[in-house]
Design a protein around this motif. Sequence first.
Motif, PDB file in Angstrom:
ATOM      1  N   ASP A 116      64.079  24.487  -2.550  1.00  0.00           N
ATOM      2  CA  ASP A 116      63.825  23.317  -1.707  1.00  0.00           C
ATOM      3  C   ASP A 116      64.633  22.121  -2.189  1.00  0.00           C
ATOM      4  O   ASP A 116      65.126  21.328  -1.378  1.00  0.00           O
ATOM      5  CB  ASP A 116      62.337  22.971  -1.691  1.00  0.00           C
ATOM      6  N   GLU A 117      64.762  21.978  -3.506  1.00  0.00           N
ATOM      7  CA  GLU A 117      65.552  20.874  -4.058  1.00  0.00           C
ATOM      8  C   GLU A 117      67.023  21.024  -3.663  1.00  0.00           C
ATOM      9  O   GLU A 117      67.687  20.042  -3.315  1.00  0.00           O
ATOM     10  CB  GLU A 117      65.396  20.844  -5.573  1.00  0.00           C
ATOM     11  N   HIS A 153      65.126  20.533 -13.164  1.00  0.00           N
ATOM     12  CA  HIS A 153      64.702  21.325 -14.326  1.00  0.00           C
ATOM     13  C   HIS A 153      65.685  21.246 -15.489  1.00  0.00           C
ATOM     14  O   HIS A 153      65.383  21.727 -16.583  1.00  0.00           O
ATOM     15  CB  HIS A 153      64.483  22.785 -13.943  1.00  0.00           C
ATOM     16  N   SER A 154      66.854  20.627 -15.282  1.00  0.00           N
ATOM     17  CA  SER A 154      67.837  20.515 -16.362  1.00  0.00           C
ATOM     18  C   SER A 154      67.512  19.401 -17.344  1.00  0.00           C
ATOM     19  O   SER A 154      68.041  19.379 -18.462  1.00  0.00           O
ATOM     20  CB  SER A 154      69.231  20.268 -15.778  1.00  0.00           C
ATOM     21  N   THR A 155      66.653  18.457 -16.949  1.00  0.00           N
ATOM     22  CA  THR A 155      66.411  17.268 -17.765  1.00  0.00           C
ATOM     23  C   THR A 155      65.672  17.624 -19.052  1.00  0.00           C
ATOM     24  O   THR A 155      64.607  18.254 -19.009  1.00  0.00           O
ATOM     25  CB  THR A 155      65.619  16.220 -16.976  1.00  0.00           C
ATOM     26  N   PRO A 156      66.200  17.235 -20.216  1.00  0.00           N
ATOM     27  CA  PRO A 156      65.550  17.583 -21.484  1.00  0.00           C
ATOM     28  C   PRO A 156      64.382  16.664 -21.794  1.00  0.00           C
ATOM     29  O   PRO A 156      64.281  15.546 -21.256  1.00  0.00           O
ATOM     30  CB  PRO A 156      66.677  17.379 -22.506  1.00  0.00           C
ATOM     31  N   ALA A 157      63.514  17.130 -22.672  1.00  0.00           N
ATOM     32  CA  ALA A 157      62.380  16.314 -23.106  1.00  0.00           C
ATOM     33  C   ALA A 157      62.775  15.300 -24.168  1.00  0.00           C
ATOM     34  O   ALA A 157      61.970  14.453 -24.544  1.00  0.00           O
ATOM     35  CB  ALA A 157      61.266  17.220 -23.638  1.00  0.00           C
ATOM     36  N   LEU A 169      79.747  24.734  -4.523  1.00  0.00           N
ATOM     37  CA  LEU A 169      78.596  24.104  -5.167  1.00  0.00           C
ATOM     38  C   LEU A 169      77.821  25.206  -5.860  1.00  0.00           C
ATOM     39  O   LEU A 169      77.276  26.103  -5.208  1.00  0.00           O
ATOM     40  CB  LEU A 169      77.707  23.390  -4.144  1.00  0.00           C
ATOM     41  N   LYS A 170      77.789  25.150  -7.173  1.00  0.00           N
ATOM     42  CA  LYS A 170      77.203  26.224  -7.980  1.00  0.00           C
ATOM     43  C   LYS A 170      75.936  25.700  -8.637  1.00  0.00           C
ATOM     44  O   LYS A 170      75.980  24.817  -9.498  1.00  0.00           O
ATOM     45  CB  LYS A 170      78.215  26.689  -9.037  1.00  0.00           C
ATOM     46  N   PHE A 171      74.794  26.242  -8.215  1.00  0.00           N
ATOM     47  CA  PHE A 171      73.505  25.770  -8.708  1.00  0.00           C
ATOM     48  C   PHE A 171      72.919  26.759  -9.710  1.00  0.00           C
ATOM     49  O   PHE A 171      72.814  27.957  -9.424  1.00  0.00           O
ATOM     50  CB  PHE A 171      72.525  25.591  -7.551  1.00  0.00           C
TER      51      PHE A 171
END
Length: 226
Positions: free
Chosen positions: A164-165, A120-124, A153-155
Amino acid sequence: MLKIAEIFASVQGEGVFVGVPSVFVRVSGCNLRCHWCDTPYASWHPEGESASVAEVVARVRAYGVRHVVLTGGEPMLFDEMAELAQHLAAAGHHLTFETAGTVDRLVPCDLMSISPKLAHSTPADPDWGPRHEARRLNLPVLRSLIARYPSQLKFVVSSPEDLDEIAALLAQLHPLPPDRVVLMPEGVVAEVLAERAAWIVPACIERGWRYSPRLHIDLFGNRRGT
């Protein structure tokens, strides 16, 4: 020389040392472009002034605070960060590196705070979107950092589908104690953080993971130097 976006003293707002007084050294420059990045002045639009390692050390030492957080941007990109960390460690500082875990580098470090970027971090953005997606996970680097340093590990999570990811990624890495897997809600508005905490906390209880607030947002709002 390093491009420094800001140096300031506050309390750690995230992770296993939340609430601990710390000096933050934020370098400017990043190899990723998260669409929700809360420090765009160190990534999307890098700002700052050049400073020598000696100048940065002097500014940090002037605060008289033991814990130091080396952050960005992406601090592991820059050769000078190893020298800076060596000087600060020799002076008795506790060092946390905040990194996305895409670049490996030998540095003195008491906590490697690794924040792997989820899908979900990927920009358009047509330019940065493909570049970010190709770079956001580097399994060999993640494995190397976890094996070599005390780590968390910080998500950054924004929806239950992220769980799930995270589990799938953890299955490909060296095991960490569950309480070193940290979930933190994405957002810079208190109401959004609270809404997401409502489902993140039960997920942490179920899995034994750690919930982290964004304490600096709660205390100061979304502003620089906090």
